[in-house]
Design a protein around this motif. Structure first.
Motif, mmCIF file in Angstrom:
data_model
loop_
_atom_site.group_PDB
_atom_site.id
_atom_site.type_symbol
_atom_site.label_atom_id
_atom_site.label_comp_id
_atom_site.label_asym_id
_atom_site.label_seq_id
_atom_site.Cartn_x
_atom_site.Cartn_y
_atom_site.Cartn_z
ATOM 1 N N CYS A 110 -46.814 51.390 -8.438
ATOM 2 C CA CYS A 110 -45.625 50.596 -9.224
ATOM 3 C C CYS A 110 -46.796 49.644 -9.867
ATOM 4 C CB CYS A 110 -44.761 50.016 -8.526
ATOM 5 S SG CYS A 110 -45.293 49.380 -7.117
ATOM 6 N N SER A 111 -47.553 49.961 -10.867
ATOM 7 C CA SER A 111 -48.275 49.386 -11.770
ATOM 8 C C SER A 111 -48.145 48.979 -12.890
ATOM 9 C CB SER A 111 -49.757 49.736 -11.536
ATOM 10 O OG SER A 111 -50.310 49.737 -10.414
ATOM 11 N N LEU A 112 -48.358 47.888 -13.778
ATOM 12 C CA LEU A 112 -47.786 47.358 -15.098
ATOM 13 C C LEU A 112 -48.779 47.850 -16.176
ATOM 14 C CD1 LEU A 112 -45.751 46.046 -16.626
ATOM 15 C CD2 LEU A 112 -46.977 44.093 -16.570
ATOM 16 N N TRP A 139 -50.843 47.456 -8.674
ATOM 17 C CA TRP A 139 -49.850 46.848 -7.913
ATOM 18 C C TRP A 139 -50.313 45.728 -6.843
ATOM 19 C CZ3 TRP A 139 -50.268 47.158 -2.692
ATOM 20 C CH2 TRP A 139 -51.323 48.099 -2.192
ATOM 21 N N GLU A 169 -46.236 41.546 -6.146
ATOM 22 C CA GLU A 169 -46.540 42.901 -6.547
ATOM 23 C C GLU A 169 -45.631 43.540 -7.684
ATOM 24 O OE1 GLU A 169 -47.021 45.259 -2.962
ATOM 25 O OE2 GLU A 169 -48.688 43.854 -2.247
ATOM 26 N N GLU A 171 -43.418 43.824 -11.129
ATOM 27 C CA GLU A 171 -43.826 43.762 -12.443
ATOM 28 C C GLU A 171 -43.371 42.749 -13.310
ATOM 29 O OE1 GLU A 171 -42.326 47.858 -12.804
ATOM 30 O OE2 GLU A 171 -44.553 48.649 -12.909
ATOM 31 N N LYS A 174 -45.719 39.803 -13.484
ATOM 32 C CA LYS A 174 -47.108 39.976 -14.249
ATOM 33 C C LYS A 174 -46.960 39.867 -15.499
ATOM 34 C CE LYS A 174 -48.800 43.422 -10.748
ATOM 35 N NZ LYS A 174 -48.121 43.015 -9.525
ATOM 36 N N PHE A 197 -43.943 47.452 -22.625
ATOM 37 C CA PHE A 197 -44.497 47.571 -21.069
ATOM 38 C C PHE A 197 -43.700 48.622 -20.666
ATOM 39 C CE2 PHE A 197 -44.056 42.900 -22.341
ATOM 40 C CZ PHE A 197 -45.301 42.284 -21.881
ATOM 41 N N ASP A 199 -43.882 50.813 -16.526
ATOM 42 C CA ASP A 199 -44.323 51.234 -15.255
ATOM 43 C C ASP A 199 -45.154 52.376 -15.369
ATOM 44 O OD1 ASP A 199 -43.697 50.965 -11.910
ATOM 45 O OD2 ASP A 199 -43.642 53.074 -12.667
ATOM 46 N N SER A 218 -38.512 53.067 -11.465
ATOM 47 C CA SER A 218 -39.321 52.078 -11.751
ATOM 48 C C SER A 218 -38.454 50.502 -12.114
ATOM 49 C CB SER A 218 -40.297 52.221 -12.959
ATOM 50 O OG SER A 218 -39.610 52.566 -14.028
ATOM 51 N N LYS A 222 -38.426 47.626 -9.123
ATOM 52 C CA LYS A 222 -39.725 46.634 -9.466
ATOM 53 C C LYS A 222 -39.112 45.789 -10.632
ATOM 54 C CE LYS A 222 -41.504 48.855 -6.041
ATOM 55 N NZ LYS A 222 -41.764 48.180 -4.789
ATOM 56 N N GLN A 223 -38.189 45.839 -11.449
ATOM 57 C CA GLN A 223 -38.242 44.993 -12.534
ATOM 58 C C GLN A 223 -36.744 44.201 -12.977
ATOM 59 O OE1 GLN A 223 -39.624 47.088 -16.126
ATOM 60 N NE2 GLN A 223 -40.588 48.577 -14.559
#
Length: 739
Positions: A110-112, A139, A169, A171, A174, A197, A199, A218, A222-223
């Motif tokens: 789960c990275s941006l 993440w 961690e 998004e 970030k 943006f 995921d 995602s 996470k958002q």
């Protein structure tokens, strides 16, 4: 810092016999699916057939950079190139005609990912804002501490559905950090205004299909996205985003985030069809535009998909009773997936929203419309065992001894514990640590306390620094993992979940001692899946299998092939053949690539477990070389790296399943929900796993572990009490000094 490693991949030596073993509808041509998994340290691709056999698997490392403390970045360009290499290699190994690959699924961390909205090109995320190739904030990047605190201070209703507060961690913090730190362009405009943006999993489906469709997985997990009908919101909240000073994300119906549902945005549950491969993507991947892509998921959720539908040789009574009155995805309730690696994620599904203190979620529509998921977790499990071993004075001695024995460090320690039990005349292996009280939250607590300040405490240590002392401390650490799993499950069940079994995945499945302790601590059966190391990429392939239904419906009369197809389908294998990795888990199923001639070891119900089955020296050497990989992500796990993934299968796999032509396709009638289609795929492809049942409640070890669980809880309460006492004292001191 990152390391570059030689690429390791697995060539399937059984592809010729597979043609005769596949059970398919004689009236339908065989079709295949590809799963792509992007982890923290590598990208992987697997080719899966209609029986669920993995025919080809390839892996390539990816780098990460930490130019400044807590600023950890990756490159989407490098990741896409690695994916293309892995897909081409896996297809070549499988000797499958690329035109027959009709489904593809992605999972990722789960990275941006940040790209230029106008050009779709990568944009730098810092700390080096001149390097546009570094466009992913990983993440594990913790740069946005100020921003996450400001977001959580709003107490917005969306936070209720991410465990009460956003994690650093996730998004959105970030994105807020980027607004605060991205430089201006030559015209004096902030580069933030040029960004859109994704995921990482959603970026990969975008890269493959050109679609701006996003996943519920995602955005909900996470958002801060809330699906329609839960509150008076429908998706993104302009009030919330304005409150956290991100009005740029509100513009034009949230276009930078994927748009407003039903207006300029589309959001899908796991596996629902995003679209077909573009010609450019098909060319890069060595596939065709007949291949359809299913909506992606975060990697841990692919582990859930790849494990929880596993059959067992012996039925689990509670699941059998539960399933009598359920259909489709509803049958996934009561099954806890424990996706284990450096840390462990615990994922459970229900048809209603259940809020659990210290557990992320509940998240609706992530896996299937109308169903809710909750995610608990242990901050370090594989990392904990690695820490216990590597910091002990006897660690070097352990390495020499295990190498000399030809066993992994963990297999060696398990055998050593059995020898120690005999030499000390102790009642059992578990009793060796009866007076060692190990609480292992070295890295804080994720669930169920949700307290990052928690730390480890060990009561009962002596000055003994021998190898035997290390073995007992390792035993106590394994016990802690089991006790903390019980703690998480008890909290979830107290809130309303009913959990009937734990479905494991990851290399820890090979550790028979750990699996037995998990069963006896929790009192639940542990199911070890068909694919130990590949359950995540296998789950991603299942997403592709769901999308393949639309590929079959819409398949063109003349298949559009990439220019590479003729070379790939000719059977040229660019990777030298390698022998299969050994099956070293006495209580687990083998990791397998295909239906092979080797059977699995017997499930054990007592301590300890034999170390391994006989293997050839050449295979041993390969396993040892892979164990010594310098990949930072995998160093923490010596149970078996991802590269050792697919070794052997049960001889009787097909006869156990006996499903005949149901593998031919997944065509359903129009009333079948997407979630039920996904469950059918999961049920048909998962195969048979091994089961480890807990000992009787009257077993002496169960009784001992029950008493030690009370001590485990007391250690938590005592640490919290001590911290409060110290905090009060410090507050009084500060008040005194300020006078």
């Amino acid at each position: 810092m990152s390391h570059i490693h030689a690429t390791k991949s697995f060539t399937n030596p059984f592809h010729l016999s597979l043609k005769n073993l596949q059970v398919v509808d004689k009236q339908a041509e065989p079709i295949y699916y590809i799963g792509v998994d992007v982890g923290t340290g590598s990208a992987r691709a697997a080719v899966v057939d209609q029986t669920g056999a993995i025919l080809g698997l390839a892996e390539r490392p990816i780098t990460r950079h930490e130019l400044k403390a807590n600023h950890i970045t990756q490159s989407s360009t490098e990741i896409w190139d690695a994916i293309c290499y892995c897909v081409k290699t896996a297809v070549s190994q499988s000797h499958v005609d690329p035109s027959k690959v009709l489904g593809m699924g992605f999972d990722a961390t789960c990275s941006l990912v940040v790209v230029n909205e106008k050009t779709d090109e990568p944009m730098a995320v810092g700390p080096d804002f001149d390097d546009n190739l570094e466009d992913i904030i990983l993440w594990m990047d913790h740069r946005a501490e100020t921003e996450v605190n400001e977001i959580n201070a709003t107490h917005d209703e969306c936070l209720k559905y991410v465990g009460g507060k956003m994690s650093i961690e996730m998004e959105l913090p970030k994105m807020k950090w980027l607004k605060n730190h991205l430089p201006k362009d030559s015209d004096g405009e902030s580069l933030f205004n040029q960004c859109k943006f994704y995921d990482l999993a959603d970026f990969l489906t975008h890269k493959a299909t050109g679609s701006e469709t996003r996943s519920f997985c995602s955005t909900v997990c996470k958002q801060g996205f809330i699906p329609e009908g839960i509150t008076n919101r429908n998706g993104w909240s302009s009030d919330f985003l304005n409150k956290v000073d991100l009005p740029e994300l509100v513009e034009d119906n949230f276009r930078r985030l994927g748009g407003a549902p039903g207006i300029n945005g589309k959001y899908l549950s796991a596996g629902e069809t995003v679209g077909s491969l573009t010609e450019a993507a098909a060319e890069a991947l060595g596939l065709t535009t007949d291949c359809y892509v299913g909506s992606g998921v975060i990697d841990a959720y692919a582990g859930w998909i790849g494990t929880v539908a596993a059959q067992t040789e012996t039925p689990i009574p509670d699941l059998v009773e539960q399933d009598k009155n359920l259909r489709g995805m509803a049958k996934a309730t009561g099954r806890l997936a424990a996706v284990a690696g450096t840390s462990t994620c615990h994922i459970c599904l229900d048809d209603k929203a259940i809020f659990v203190e210290g557990v992320w979620g509940p998240y609706r529509d992530v896996m299937a419309k109308g169903f809710w998921l909750a995610e608990g977790g242990q901050s370090c499990t594989g990392a904990l065992l690695a820490h216990v071993l590597s910091t002990h004075p006897a660690y070097t001695e352990l390495g020499v001894a295990s190498e000399a024995s030809g066993a992994s460090r963990f297999d060696y320690l398990n055998t050593r514990l059995e020898m120690l039990k005999k030499s000390t005349k102790e009642r059992s292996v578990v009793a060796l640590a009866k007076n060692l009280f190990f609480y292992g939250d070295f890295h804080g607590n994720r669930s169920p306390i949700a307290d990052p300040t928690m730390r480890a405490s060990i009561i009962g240590q002596s000055m003994d620094v021998s190898l035997d002392a290390l073995a007992v401390e390792y035993l106590a650490a394994c016990e802690f993992i089991g006790q903390q799993t019980r703690h998480i499950i008890e909290k979830m069940e107290a809130a309303g979940y009913k959990i009937n079994a734990i479905f494991m995945s990851g290399g820890q499945c090979r550790n028979g001692l750990l699996m037995r302790l998990l069963a006896d601590c929790t009192g639940l059966p542990i199911v070890i899946p068909r694919y130990i190391d590949a359950s995540v990429v296998f789950g991603a392939a299942m997403l592709g299998a769901v999308a393949a239904e639309d590929a079959l419906k819409n398949r063109k009369g003349a298949t559009v092939k990439s220019r590479r197809n003729s070379a790939v389908s000719g059977g040229t294998d660019p990777v030298p053949d390698q022998p299969p990795s050994p099956y070293t888990a006495p209580s687990a199923t083998a990791s397998m690539t295909s239906i092979s001639a080797l059977g699995a070891g017997n499930t054990q119900t007592t301590y300890p477990f034999p170390t391994m089955t006989p293997i050839e020296d050449e295979t041993k050497q390969l396993g040892n070389s892979l164990d010594n990989s310098e990949d930072e992500e995998e160093q923490t796990l010596s149970f078996g790296t991802k590269n050792k993934a697919q070794a052997t299968a049960s001889k009787n796999f097909l006869s156990q399943r006996g499903r005949g032509s149901t593998f031919s396709s997944y065509t359903s009638n129009s009333t079948t929900s997407a979630g039920d289609k996904l469950w059918k795929v999961m049920n048909d492809l998962s195969g048979t796993g091994r089961i480890i049942n807990p000992s009787s409640p009257n077993d002496p070890d169960r009784k001992l572990l029950g008493t030690k669980y009370k001590i485990f809880l007391d250690q938590i309460q005592t640490q919290q009490k001590y911290r409060q006492l110290v905090a009060k004292t410090e507050e009084a001191i500060q008040n005194y000094l300020s006078i």
